[in-house]
Design a protein around this motif. Structure first.
Motif, PDB file in Angstrom:
ATOM      1  N   VAL A 266       0.850  -1.140  -0.044  1.00 13.13           N
ATOM      2  CA  VAL A 266      -0.056  -0.138  -0.012  1.00 13.13           C
ATOM      3  C   VAL A 266       0.942   1.403   0.046  1.00 13.13           C
ATOM      4  N   GLU A 267       1.986   1.361   0.702  1.00 14.07           N
ATOM      5  CA  GLU A 267       2.739   2.419   0.823  1.00 14.07           C
ATOM      6  C   GLU A 267       3.299   2.821  -0.407  1.00 14.07           C
ATOM      7  N   ALA A 268       3.574   1.719  -1.309  1.00 14.09           N
ATOM      8  CA  ALA A 268       4.220   1.801  -2.649  1.00 14.09           C
ATOM      9  C   ALA A 268       3.043   2.589  -3.658  1.00 14.09           C
ATOM     10  N   GLN A 269       1.965   2.462  -3.372  1.00 13.30           N
ATOM     11  CA  GLN A 269       0.929   2.879  -4.232  1.00 13.30           C
ATOM     12  C   GLN A 269       0.186   3.928  -3.610  1.00 13.30           C
ATOM     13  N   ILE A 270       0.293   4.490  -2.616  1.00 16.19           N
ATOM     14  CA  ILE A 270      -0.546   5.406  -2.158  1.00 16.19           C
ATOM     15  C   ILE A 270      -0.514   6.707  -2.752  1.00 16.19           C
ATOM     16  N   GLY A 271       0.717   6.876  -3.082  1.00 14.62           N
ATOM     17  CA  GLY A 271       0.878   8.376  -3.740  1.00 14.62           C
ATOM     18  C   GLY A 271       0.671   9.569  -2.975  1.00 14.62           C
ATOM     19  N   ASP A 272       0.099  10.487  -3.218  1.00 14.54           N
ATOM     20  CA  ASP A 272      -0.108  11.762  -2.725  1.00 14.54           C
ATOM     21  C   ASP A 272      -1.590  11.546  -1.721  1.00 14.54           C
ATOM     22  N   THR A 273      -2.218  10.788  -1.793  1.00 10.34           N
ATOM     23  CA  THR A 273      -3.314  10.480  -0.910  1.00 10.34           C
ATOM     24  C   THR A 273      -3.072  10.560   0.562  1.00 10.34           C
ATOM     25  N   GLN A 274      -3.926  11.199   1.245  1.00 15.01           N
ATOM     26  CA  GLN A 274      -3.870  11.275   2.523  1.00 15.01           C
ATOM     27  C   GLN A 274      -4.101   9.847   3.099  1.00 15.01           C
ATOM     28  N   ARG A 275      -3.517   9.416   4.563  1.00 15.45           N
ATOM     29  CA  ARG A 275      -3.882   8.036   5.099  1.00 15.45           C
ATOM     30  C   ARG A 275      -5.186   8.174   5.477  1.00 15.45           C
ATOM     31  N   GLU A 276      -5.991   8.996   5.992  1.00 15.08           N
ATOM     32  CA  GLU A 276      -7.167   9.089   6.378  1.00 15.08           C
ATOM     33  C   GLU A 276      -8.224   8.904   5.362  1.00 15.08           C
ATOM     34  N   GLU A 277      -7.984   9.178   4.051  1.00 17.14           N
ATOM     35  CA  GLU A 277      -8.719   8.966   2.968  1.00 17.14           C
ATOM     36  C   GLU A 277      -8.332   7.590   2.176  1.00 17.14           C
ATOM     37  N   VAL A 278      -7.872   6.990   2.622  1.00 17.33           N
ATOM     38  CA  VAL A 278      -7.368   5.456   2.489  1.00 17.33           C
ATOM     39  C   VAL A 278      -8.196   4.505   2.911  1.00 17.33           C
ATOM     40  N   ALA A 279      -8.770   3.418   2.195  1.00 15.41           N
ATOM     41  CA  ALA A 279      -9.385   2.375   2.748  1.00 15.41           C
ATOM     42  C   ALA A 279      -8.734   1.066   2.296  1.00 15.41           C
ATOM     43  N   ILE A 280      -8.833   0.075   3.377  1.00 11.92           N
ATOM     44  CA  ILE A 280      -8.038  -1.172   3.189  1.00 11.92           C
ATOM     45  C   ILE A 280      -8.986  -2.102   3.451  1.00 11.92           C
ATOM     46  N   ALA A 281      -9.374  -2.908   2.482  1.00  5.23           N
ATOM     47  CA  ALA A 281     -10.250  -4.228   2.302  1.00  5.23           C
ATOM     48  C   ALA A 281      -9.459  -5.534   2.265  1.00  5.23           C
ATOM     49  N   LEU A 282      -9.666  -6.341   3.433  1.00  7.79           N
ATOM     50  CA  LEU A 282      -8.914  -7.624   3.436  1.00  7.79           C
ATOM     51  C   LEU A 282     -10.018  -8.763   3.339  1.00  7.79           C
ATOM     52  N   ILE A 283      -9.975  -9.404   2.222  1.00  7.79           N
ATOM     53  CA  ILE A 283     -11.038 -10.102   1.576  1.00  7.79           C
ATOM     54  C   ILE A 283     -10.559 -11.734   1.929  1.00  7.79           C
TER      55      ILE A 283
END
Length: 409
Positions: A266-283
């Motif tokens: 995720v860190e490698a692809q998060i880019g400039d997006t703020q962490r509080e604006e990122v969602a993580i789904a573990l399916i």
């Protein structure tokens, strides 16, 4: 006399229409068109034969009998198809009992496996196993249709990447050993549901003179799948017959390194997006509730693994309310429910993982993306499929760490 002949022909045509329909539903893609053509020809002859019967009452009776014969033909060939044996090759043991080894360790990399192109034998084995355990899954008459859907998924993506990815992972594992100065350990790949089988790989290691054999269990959890592979290997009795030490690694569910690989991706692809604006789904995959009675470790370990990953993300500043667990099959919530909650929280990026799958396969290439995209994402929300564990450096280190802590049996 004519009506009797047509009645008999109708019965024959209807039986073989059902019979060849199984061929169409389950055959290799290169042959399915031929089976479909035969079905259509038989169906056309069936309609003409019934239409040619002039006596209305007899025609109605023949239609009823034809329907019954269709289902008989269908069920007889379905049973024949579903009863086929696992034909995978197992070599002969050429090493004589008591013969000393040649001083090297063998690592047998054991994982689930999925054929690159359509092959139904894995699911046939699964049906058989569920029947033996009296677990309700797909009704008998619907199983050829289930296989038909599986074949369509292969046709959609062209090939499963599972085997190729695991070959790359094994190559990376061997490279890591060589970089650390180990030039003697030999490596063997094997699959539960593909070629070669676990026992075939162990036999090859025996025949090539291994002193010790370590089975790297590249699965997430302890389950019926890991038990089945271990049973194949234990039947060889390598310790008593050949004096070869046999060890198994624990599955990966509690590997902190494997958990870290999720964060790194995720860190490698998060880019400039703020962490509080990122969602993580573990399916996760999920298993029937009946299986939880027999193998509670499958579900419990799968949940614990994903909860620990979320804790890791939370410790790095990601918001807990923008993370969640979902299931592909058998259990709830489904991915679409998770996606809805993320969008309602105003996220800009959604990263979703096939968290329980070791290498990309039909589940991560087709099934999970399809379930995720059932939700109508609004513009401005980027949805990123992170796939399975795959050939990531930290994943390879996690596998080696498990091998370093192997348990002899």
């Amino acid at each position: 006399m004519k009506n009797l002949t047509l009645s008999l022909l109708s019965i024959v045509f209807s039986f073989y229409t059902g019979w060849f329909l199984i061929g169409f539903l389950t055959a290799h893609p290169l042959k399915m068109s031929l089976f479909l053509l035969v079905c259509l020809i038989l169906l056309a002859f069936l309609v003409m034969a019934i239409w040619g019967i002039k006596a209305t009452r007899q025609r109605r009776l023949v239609i009823l009998v034809a329907v019954a014969m269709f289902f008989i033909g269908y069920s007889v060939n379905a049973r024949h198809f579903l009863n086929q044996e696992d034909y995978r090759f197992v070599p002969e043991i050429s090493r004589e009992a008591g013969t000393p080894g040649e001083g090297h360790n063998a690592i047998v990399y054991f994982t689930h496996g999925e054929p690159e192109t359509y092959n139904p034998i894995g699911w046939i084995n699964q049906f058989r196993e569920m029947d033996e355990q009296q677990i309700k899954f797909v009704p008998f008459m619907a199983r050829p249709v289930f296989i038909y859907v599986l074949r369509n998924k292969y046709l959609e993506v062209g090939t499963s990447n599972h085997r190729k990815t695991h070959m790359e992972m094994l190559h990376s594992l061997e490279k890591l050993y060589r970089e650390e100065g180990d030039s003697t350990t030999r490596f063997y790949l094997c699959f539960l549901d593909d070629e070669p089988r676990p026992d075939a790989a162990v036999i090859r290691a025996l025949n090539e003179g291994a002193d010790t054999i370590t089975v790297a269990t590249v699965f997430l959890t302890v389950s019926n799948h890991t038990a089945e592979g271990q049973e194949m290997i234990h039947k060889l009795d390598v310790k008593n017959k050949f004096g070869v030490e046999l060890a198994f690694t624990e599955p990966m569910w509690n590997s902190e390194l494997l958990m870290e690989s999720f964060l790194e991706k995720v860190e490698a692809q998060i880019g400039d997006t703020q962490r509080e604006e990122v969602a993580i789904a573990l399916i996760g995959h999920g298993q029937p509730d009946e299986w939880d009675q027999e193998w509670p470790t499958e579900t419990n370990q799968e949940i614990k693994f994903r909860e620990d990953i979320m804790a890791l993300f939370e410790g790095e500043g990601f918001k807990r309310e923008n993370m969640g667990l979902a299931w592909m099959d058998f259990k709830n919530p489904k991915p679409v429910e998770l996606m809805e909650s993320f969008v309602n929280n105003g996220v800009k990026k959604v990263f979703y993982f096939a968290a329980a799958i070791s290498a990309d396969a039909i589940h991560s290439q087709v099934d999970i993306p399809r379930l995720v995209m059932e939700y109508p994402f609004p513009e401005g929300v980027e949805v990123i499929n992170m796939g399975a564990w795959n050939n990531h450096p930290t994943v390879i280190r996690a596998i080696k760490e498990k091998i370093d802590h192997k348990q002899f049996q």
